[in-house]
Design an enzyme around this catalytic site. Sequence first.
Site, short mmCIF file in Angstrom:
data_model
loop_
_atom_site.label_atom_id
_atom_site.label_comp_id
_atom_site.label_asym_id
_atom_site.label_seq_id
_atom_site.Cartn_x
_atom_site.Cartn_y
_atom_site.Cartn_z
N GLU A 45 0.81 -1.22 0.09
CA GLU A 45 -0.02 -0.17 0.08
C GLU A 45 0.91 1.34 0.01
OE1 GLU A 45 -3.76 1.52 2.58
OE2 GLU A 45 -2.19 0.62 3.79
N LYS A 120 -9.79 0.82 -1.48
CA LYS A 120 -9.84 0.59 -0.20
C LYS A 120 -11.31 0.92 0.44
CE LYS A 120 -7.13 1.24 3.89
NZ LYS A 120 -5.86 1.76 4.76
N CYS A 154 -4.80 -3.31 3.40
CA CYS A 154 -4.66 -3.04 4.88
C CYS A 154 -5.70 -3.23 5.70
CB CYS A 154 -4.03 -1.48 4.71
SG CYS A 154 -2.91 -1.30 6.20
#
Length: 294
Positions: A45, A120, A154
């Site tokens: 990321e 995300k 993440c």
Amino acid sequence: MLTLRIGIVQYELAPLQTEADFWDGIRQDVEQAKADQVRLLIYPEYLTAHLLALSSPLAHDQAAPYIDGFTERYIRFFSDLSRDSGIIILAGTHIHREGNGYVNEAYLFFPDGRIETQQKLHLTPEERNCWHLTPGNHLNVIDTEFGRMAILICYDIEFPELSRIVAQQDVVLILNPTYTDQAAGYYRVRYCAQARAIENQRFVALSGMVGMLPYIPQIDAGYAESGCFSPCDYPFPPNGILNIAPDAQKTVVIADLNLSELKRNWAQGQVSPYKDRKPELYQQLAKQVPNSSR
């Protein structure tokens, strides 16, 4: 027997003298991956946030458009690199403008020119309150010659519902590009990644950043021990670790994913937490639990 060799880049944050240093470093990674017969290379990321090292310190509302300025070069570079190397490349994530705001989006580049993306979905407080990013609202299940894959960026791996959704779509590998600046953040993501591998009986590959850029507030430090995880069951290692970086240093972790063995685990594992789940019972039990007064 279908085996996929993956390379997981534990990327180092270090000073950059020129923009060419950034692209050349990635090109060298890919050349080595090709020599190692890697078919899928995974970056972490905020990969392009490393380019902030070329600028004087910026506020978050300045950093997002600065990074977005590299969008065209980023896409062209990785498209060409994937085509020329024959390697599928998860080029980390890249902050770019979409509509009236900015998103944190992963890009998966294929040698045939195809590009798959995933935004995300769950933003951290810093991403909401400092970056002012916009969360995604779509899960992309990606078909490849090795089986289906999905990308959970993440923090997204800490929400088990997402992994269960993609597992139900026959995903065999979850790609988890991460950026964590402290050990606590890394272990939150790492242990959740391992939990997702166990409860869904899938492979999960985690790629993170290491190093320090103390004068860049957005990516001042990175901590990770990148690795690839499996169910803790036959025929995989008891601890569910296929391979992991030995420490928080720059490296590339290589893992051979035997997809036939994964399917054997589904049929012959000592336990089958994915198959044995009882969603109807859980719904009944949830109705029986009284609402909290808080």
